[in-house]
Every structure is written in C-alpha cells, then in structure tokens.
Design a protein around this motif. Sequence first.
Motif, PDB file in Angstrom:
ATOM      1  N   ASP A 215      41.261   4.145  48.876  1.00 47.10           N
ATOM      2  CA  ASP A 215      42.154   4.125  50.439  1.00 47.10           C
ATOM      3  C   ASP A 215      42.562   6.185  50.358  1.00 47.10           C
ATOM      4  O   ASP A 215      42.989   6.582  51.189  1.00 47.10           O
ATOM      5  CB  ASP A 215      43.962   4.291  50.195  1.00 47.10           C
TER       6      ASP A 215
ATOM      7  N   LYS B  49      41.500  -1.594  57.448  1.00 52.07           N
ATOM      8  CA  LYS B  49      42.700  -1.599  56.510  1.00 52.07           C
ATOM      9  C   LYS B  49      43.742  -1.079  58.313  1.00 52.07           C
ATOM     10  O   LYS B  49      43.331  -1.760  58.979  1.00 52.07           O
ATOM     11  CB  LYS B  49      42.149   0.358  56.149  1.00 52.07           C
TER      12      LYS B  49
ATOM     13  N   SER C 281      39.407  -7.631  46.035  1.00 52.06           N
ATOM     14  CA  SER C 281      40.649  -6.783  46.650  1.00 52.06           C
ATOM     15  C   SER C 281      41.948  -7.218  45.557  1.00 52.06           C
ATOM     16  O   SER C 281      41.818  -8.973  45.433  1.00 52.06           O
ATOM     17  CB  SER C 281      40.364  -7.625  48.029  1.00 52.06           C
TER      18      SER C 281
ATOM     19  N   ARG D  62      55.542  -4.477  44.717  1.00 44.04           N
ATOM     20  CA  ARG D  62      55.266  -5.683  43.407  1.00 44.04           C
ATOM     21  C   ARG D  62      56.724  -5.472  42.382  1.00 44.04           C
ATOM     22  O   ARG D  62      57.031  -6.643  41.950  1.00 44.04           O
ATOM     23  CB  ARG D  62      54.043  -4.522  41.921  1.00 44.04           C
TER      24      ARG D  62
ATOM     25  N   GLN E 175      44.636  -7.225  47.248  1.00 49.99           N
ATOM     26  CA  GLN E 175      45.737  -8.282  47.211  1.00 49.99           C
ATOM     27  C   GLN E 175      45.250  -9.645  47.667  1.00 49.99           C
ATOM     28  O   GLN E 175      46.696 -10.814  47.030  1.00 49.99           O
ATOM     29  CB  GLN E 175      45.461  -7.536  49.224  1.00 49.99           C
TER      30      GLN E 175
ATOM     31  N   SER F  89      51.713   0.414  45.591  1.00 49.82           N
ATOM     32  CA  SER F  89      51.009  -0.958  44.800  1.00 49.82           C
ATOM     33  C   SER F  89      52.359  -1.387  43.843  1.00 49.82           C
ATOM     34  O   SER F  89      52.590  -2.507  43.960  1.00 49.82           O
ATOM     35  CB  SER F  89      50.091  -0.811  44.792  1.00 49.82           C
TER      36      SER F  89
HETATM   37  C1  S3P Z   1      46.573  -2.428  47.815  1.00 54.46           C
HETATM   38  C2  S3P Z   1      45.305  -2.723  47.624  1.00 54.46           C
HETATM   39  C3  S3P Z   1      44.174  -2.585  48.824  1.00 54.46           C
HETATM   40  C4  S3P Z   1      44.131  -1.387  48.824  1.00 54.46           C
HETATM   41  C5  S3P Z   1      46.428  -0.796  49.531  1.00 54.46           C
HETATM   42  C6  S3P Z   1      46.790  -1.375  48.968  1.00 54.46           C
HETATM   43  C7  S3P Z   1      47.308  -3.391  46.886  1.00 54.46           C
HETATM   44  O1  S3P Z   1      44.211  -3.616  49.427  1.00 54.46           O
HETATM   45  O2  S3P Z   1      43.431  -0.828  50.291  1.00 54.46           O
HETATM   46  O3  S3P Z   1      46.314   0.316  50.506  1.00 54.46           O
HETATM   47  O4  S3P Z   1      48.682  -2.612  46.708  1.00 54.46           O
HETATM   48  O5  S3P Z   1      46.940  -4.346  46.008  1.00 54.46           O
HETATM   49  P1  S3P Z   1      42.954  -4.700  49.436  1.00 54.46           P
HETATM   50  O6  S3P Z   1      43.531  -5.344  48.537  1.00 54.46           O
HETATM   51  O7  S3P Z   1      42.695  -5.192  50.899  1.00 54.46           O
HETATM   52  O8  S3P Z   1      41.946  -3.943  48.644  1.00 54.46           O
END
Ligand code: S3P
Length: 425
Positions: A312, A339, A164, A24, A166, A20
């Motif tokens: 995860d 997922k 989330s 970013r 994301q 993650s």
């Molecule tokens: C992530 C957020 C999570 C996670 C993914 C990575 C991220 O997903 O499961 O592996 O880097 O922001 P979600 O935002 O869909 O929960």
Amino acid sequence: MIKTKVPSLVGTLHIPGDKSISHRAVMFGAIANGKTTINNFLAGDDCLSTIDCFRKMGVTIEQNDDHVEIEGQGIEKLNEPSDILNVGNSGTTTRLILGLLAGCDFHACLIGDDSIAKRPMGRVTIPLKDMGIQIDGRSNGTLTPLSIRGGNVKPTQYISKVASAQVKSAILLAGLHADGVTSVTEPHKSRDHSERMLRAFGADVKEDGLTVSIEGKQPLMGTNIQVPGDISSAAFFLVAGAIVPNSNITLKNVGVNPTRTGILDVLHMMGANINITNERLENFEPVADINITTSELKGIEIGGDLIPRLIDEIPIIALMATQAKGVTVIKDAAELKVKETNRIDTVVSQLIKLGADITATDDGMIINGTTKLTGDHVDSFHDHRIGMMLSIAGCICEGELTLQNDEAISVSYPNFFHHLNSLIN
Ligand code: S3P
C-alpha cells in the motif's frame, strides 16, 4: 485542493488507527460472545462500511468517533440482512465478510462502488465455493454484486497463488466454522493481523512457515482492542519528512508489525534519517514512535518478499524515488493493478504530469531521480492513497498543484489535511 511548495514540515502527529486492524476488530467483535471495546478505531469511510454491514445483520454497535462498543452474541445470532450489504470502496470488507458469511446459514447480497465492481473477488469466492458455500454474482461469481448463502462449511488446505491477507483471512474465517482444520499456504507472508487478533479473541491459530491453520468450531470471546496508528497512513508523513527541506516530524504510536514495516526498510535502504524509539507491544501488536528529518536519498531496487510488506506504500515510495539520486526499480508488484485503482497507471500518469522521470513496467515501475516537480492539475481517481501521495507531492512542487477528487482521502485518513496543515510553518 490546491497545494504549493512549503518551506518545512515540523511537528508531532498521532496517526489515526490502522485500517486493517479496525476492520477486523469490528468483524471479530460482531461474531464473538460478549462485549468488545475498540479504542483508536479508524472512523474512515471503509471501516464505517464494515460497521454498517454488521448493523444490517442485527449487531448492536455504538460508535463515537474512535471509540466503538459491540454487543457480540456469537455468529449464530447474526440475522439474515433484509437489505443489501454495501461495502462502499472497501476490498477488505468485501473479502473478509464473504469468509465470515460462509459460516452463516442465510442469504446475503454484497454491492460496492465502481472501483469495487472492478476488483477480483474470484480469489476468495472460488476457494469458498470449494468449501461448499453457494456464491453467485456477476462474471460467474467473481465480481460484485455477489450473493452468498453460507452454512455447512467444509475445511480446506488452500494453497494461494497470491500473498494476500484478505484471501488468507477470508478462508480462515470460513474455516473457523468448519468441522476440522483449515489451512492457507501463501507464496510470501502477508500481514498477520487476523492471526494475532483471533488469538486475542481466544482462538488457537497455528503458524508453520508460510502456512497458517485454524481448527474449526472455536468460540471467540469479546475483548478490548487498542488499535495502533496505521503505518500505511504514517508513510505519507515519513516520506514528506524525508523530502521536504528543513523538516523534522515525529509520529506517535505507529504500528510496527513486521509484516507491515517494508516502508521502514526502504527508508533505511534509501538513506533516510529515521529514528525508531519506544518500541513496545500494545495488546497483541508492536507499536513505536518514529522520527524523520530531511534526508539525502539514493535509488534502490524493491521486489520479492518485501512487496507484500509495503504494497500500500508503493505510491508514496514512487514519489520519494523521484527525489532520490539514481534509479529506483519496483518489481514483483503486479498486485498494484487490482487495488482501488490500477496503481501502476495512476501513479505513473500523475507523476509524469508533475515532471517525474518514471516508466511503468508489467509488474511495477522504474524511476530516475532526482527531478524537480512542477505543479499541475492532477487526479486521485477516487483512490485515497493516490490523493495523499499527490498532496505530499504538492509540498515540493514549484507552482500550484490542484488535486481533483481529494474527498477520497476520507476512506483511510479523514483528518489528513488537518494533520498536514498543522506541520506547515
Ligand atoms: C489488507 C490487505 C492488503 C492491503 C489492503 C488491506 C487487509 O490487500 O493492500 O489495503 O486488511 O487484509 P491484499 O490482501 O489484497 O494484498
């Protein structure tokens, strides 16, 4: 890949960089002014997809293994890509890049692999359209392939139904290019790497309970990012250390951001012998060393606020629960269905093949332990975390476990088997 029972797992590992945070760092570096240097970058397939997308928009990015240098010239210098942006298997690339492209006055097309084509993008495209962005694609603009034409972003006060990171990050990135304040409110707190890193790039991000807000038109300034080890990758070896007999594993420089440490809470609650030392703040993220030894585990209930903090890690927690005395219930985790695979289905079907007593529910699974596992022919279904979970299962199976589609593991942990083999005595 073929795996058989191992006598013990002993040694020390430096876990590769957080996925993650690596994504970013590339994205923010690409739209910042000035140079960004990233150390301990995760050179896995997903993060390489992110680099590839920004190169296609004209950003100069030098990547040598885990070291990356980005010549950022501000978002206004990104070029309209002449080719389709291929996000590969990466949901984070897809959703965050959509938010970032909202700020770009040009057209771009996004495509990914078969798994990405099934994943819900409406959770990002619908709020972005409400912010004035033109997005179209399959299924009324909710599935890839998607096309986006950004520019003229309107701020929003978005209340998200899902916790989330994301979704939150995509909207905040779009809001960074709007006039006025954009906020996102979540039902539970999701990982906060974007908030922390935006601050490291010089932006002012405010948090009030479950609401995060950002004032638009703030410039980002290039910086140096030290990526901590990925706790989601560490989780496979934490569980391995707990369930393989005679084991003693130390993991160095693991990110222990509280929005990600649900796995450590679960290990404590299940009774694992776990020791966290040398806790420190590196850059803008907390980091620690973690030691684990073979443990007597007990079943627990996992749900609510804990779920986004370990979403995860549920595949490997399910394996651990097969070796814990009593019942483990995992609930409130319907997000597992969207997922890289439907992880309720893939975890349950593959662990049943090995002899586990595990039942799928609507929003999770119920596991009765302890059970002896026996090797069989299993499949990752091209899901990296299912592949790693099954490889760790192989370490405790009687007989031979063969894993199909193990190459998927390179999405987040390219040297996983090298690390695993280095611990086998
Ligand atoms: C992530 C957020 C999570 C996670 C993914 C990575 C991220 O997903 O499961 O592996 O880097 O922001 P979600 O935002 O869909 O929960």
